[in-house]
Structures are given as structure tokens and as C-alpha cells.
Design an enzyme around this catalytic site. Structure first.
Site, short mmCIF file in Angstrom:
data_model
loop_
_atom_site.label_atom_id
_atom_site.label_comp_id
_atom_site.label_asym_id
_atom_site.label_seq_id
_atom_site.Cartn_x
_atom_site.Cartn_y
_atom_site.Cartn_z
CE1 TYR A 36 1.15 -0.34 4.38
CE2 TYR A 36 0.11 1.82 4.39
CZ TYR A 36 0.93 0.88 4.98
OH TYR A 36 1.52 1.17 6.18
CE LYS A 150 3.23 3.00 3.15
NZ LYS A 150 3.38 3.13 4.60
CD GLU A 182 10.21 1.40 10.28
OE1 GLU A 182 10.03 2.37 9.53
OE2 GLU A 182 10.19 0.22 9.90
CG LEU A 207 8.46 2.30 4.68
CD1 LEU A 207 8.18 1.07 3.81
CD2 LEU A 207 7.17 3.02 4.98
N1 PLP Z 1 7.84 3.56 8.87
C1 PLP Z 1 6.72 2.83 8.90
C2 PLP Z 1 6.75 1.50 9.57
C3 PLP Z 1 5.53 3.31 8.31
O1 PLP Z 1 4.42 2.57 8.36
C4 PLP Z 1 5.54 4.60 7.71
C5 PLP Z 1 4.34 5.14 7.08
O2 PLP Z 1 3.30 4.52 7.03
C6 PLP Z 1 6.73 5.33 7.71
C7 PLP Z 1 7.86 4.78 8.29
C8 PLP Z 1 6.81 6.70 7.09
O3 PLP Z 1 6.85 6.62 5.68
P1 PLP Z 1 6.32 7.79 4.77
O4 PLP Z 1 7.07 9.02 5.18
O5 PLP Z 1 6.65 7.36 3.39
O6 PLP Z 1 4.85 7.92 5.04
#
Ligand code: PLP
Length: 287
Positions: A36, A150, A182, A207
């Protein structure tokens, strides 16, 4: 609040949300076999959309999943959903699952992916959490080892967020081998006493946040020092400031980690500045 009946997207069609139906045999439903993206909307425009498309392509490739359509079609679909649902501020959630067939661990090459998307209205800029700062607890990172993809398997982050909520806090930072990977749905940063922004380097362990990349770029343009390296919860508790980044929360200051108050317990100047710059730049570059 969302309008009672949104228009959602399902495999090429725009439908009232109560008429969009996906098979119970879809591998997204049975195996969490899907990926997603969430794109934020400000002033009715999409923030960092090319980045989200590129990452979707990467996630699909890593899982050997078919691309449902090209990026131009995805952009047109996102714009159509934003327009039809009158979204000026909020988000578009888009999900691709491998498709539906009889339950079997292996899948057929002929399977056609399922593409769905919907909107949510949300106040992103005037966020009460960003104004007061987030309080986080640490939890072990018990997710699978390909967090760079993701995927829609978000059960562990959901459990961790529930644990934080039960403890009267806002979120959790996940820790593996002694180092923070994270946040449950965001990338984690600390700022040292001498103003260095520290965040874990990219790998399969976390991520590759689209907001993370933008914020690091802005920080460097501002002449701030950035170090991409792992850090521990102990180091974070001693930090001058901390914050998290994600598409729908932008830069959100963190004011407490495992009961230790950072600074005076209110959002710090660096985090506030980076949030303001991110919002300004996103407004400028949204499409
Ligand atoms: N890390 C995780 C586990 C996430 O689920 C998300 C966003 O859903 C992020 C980091 C942040 O990513 P982004 O800045 O692309 O939304």
C-alpha cells in the site's frame, strides 16, 4: 468526519463505498499478500506523489507482484478521488493485493491484482499531537525482516500502538538488537545536544520513508548536520529533541521516551522548524 458515503476506487471503477466489493478469496484478505501507499493531500493537491509511486513499484517488484497500471493512471485516479470526495486536507490510501483464487500458498502467474483506493479527510496541518508533542514507549521489533517493503501486514504495529495507548502514551518506537529501527508507522529521529540530526540509515530493517527523505533534504539545505546511523533508546532519552516523520503526520515532535522527558517537555525548536519547512515545501511542490 468523513461524508457518510465516499466514492472509492476499485479496479477501474468509481463506486459508492458500500458498493465496492472484493472477493473473500483475495490473497490480501487471506494472506495479507498486498502492499500500500498513503499520500497526503494539502490544498486539494497530492504531496510527494512521484515518490509514493516509485516506492509502490519497488514493493511490487520485491514481491513479484504485477503492476496494476502505470503511474499516470494512478495519478489521474488519485486526483479524481480527491475531486469527487471534496478533499482539501487529508489522505488517499491505495492498496494493491495479488488477486483472488482458491486458497493455496503458491499463486498462479495469471492472477490479476486488485487495486483499491479511498480518501480520508484529516486535519494534517493543525495537528493537536504535533502541537503538544508525542510521548512514546519502546517495544521490541517483532516484525518480519523485510520492513523496506510496504506490506499491508500491520498487525504487530497495531499491537504496539495499542500497548502505547494502554500505557497512556501516543506511540511506540521499535527496538532490535539494542537499536531503534523506527516508529510503528513513522521514521524516528533524535537531535543531539550539539544540533546533529540522527536517524537510522536505510536498510531492510525499516521503511524507506518518503517524508524522511524530504526532511533530510530540507535539513541539509538549511545547513543542519545529519548523521544516518543507528541509535539506542538510552541515547534518545538523553537527546535534546526527537521527532518522527510520516506522510500524514509530516514532522511530529516527540517529547517523552520511556518516561524520560526531553528538554522542557514541549516540542523543540529544530523539530518545529523542520515541520514548518516541510509544510511550506510540500505546499509549493504538491501536484
Ligand atoms: N515507517 C513505517 C513502519 C511506516 O508505516 C511509515 C508510514 O506509514 C513510515 C515509516 C513513514 O513513511 P512515509 O514518510 O513514506 O509515510
Amino acid at each position: 468526519m468523513n461524508t457518510p458515503l465516499r466514492t472509492v476506487y476499485l479496479n477501474g471503477e468509481y463506486l459508492p463505498e458500500n458498493q465496492a466489493k472484493v472477493s473473500i478469496f483475495d490473497r490480501g484478505f487471506v494472506f495479507a499478500d498486498g502492499v500500500y501507499e498513503v499520500t497526503s493531500v494539502i490544498d486539494g493537491k497530492l504531496v510527494d506523489f512521484p515518490g509514493h509511486c516509485t516506492r509502490l513499484g519497488r514493493s511490487l517488484n520485491e514481491l513479484k507482484m504485477k503492476r496494476p497500471c502505470d503511474d499516470a493512471t494512478l495519478l489521474a485516479m488519485h486526483r479524481e478521488l480527491v475531486a469527487r470526495n471534496g478533499i482539501t486536507e487529508g489522505l488517499v490510501y491505495m492498496q494493491v493485493t495479488r488477486g483472488a483464487e482458491d486458497r493455496e500458498f503458491t499463486w498462479s502467474d495469471t492472477l490479476e491484482p486488485t487495486l483499491v483506493a479511498f480518501t480520508q479527510k484529516k486535519n494534517l496541518i493543525d495537528s493537536p499531537l504535533a502541537a503538544r508533542g508525542s510521548k512514546v514507549i519502546s517495544v521490541p521489533d517483532l516484525r518480519w525482516q523485510r520492513r523496506d517493503i510496504k506490506t499491508i501486514q500491520l498487525l504487530y504495529p497495531s499491537l504496539a500502538k495499542m500497548e502505547a495507548k494502554a500505557a497512556g502514551k501516543d506511540d511506540a518506537w521499535m527496538v532490535e538488537d539494542g537499536f531503534v529501527t523506527e516508529g510503528t508507522s513513522n521514521n524516528a529521529f533524535i537531535i543531539t545536544g550539539d544540533g546533529v540530526i540522527v536517524t537510522r540509515q536505510l536498510s531492510r530493517s525499516l521503511l524507506h520513508g518518503i517524508t524522511r527523505a524530504a526532511v533530510l533534504r530540507h535539513a541539509q539545505e538549511e545547513g543542519l548536520r545529519v548523521e544516518e546511523r543507528p541509535f539506542t533508546i538510552e541515547e534518545a532519552k538523553q537527546a535534546a529533541e526527537a521527532f518522527v516523520t510520516a506522510a500524514t503526520s509530516f514532522v511530529t515532535p516527540v517529547v517523552e521516551i520511556d518516561g524520560a522527558t526531553l528538554g522542557d517537555g514541549t516540542p523543540g525548536p529544530y523539530a518545529k522548524k523542520l515541520r514548518a519547512i516541510y509544510i511550506e515545501e510540500s505546499r509549493r511542490s504538491a501536484i
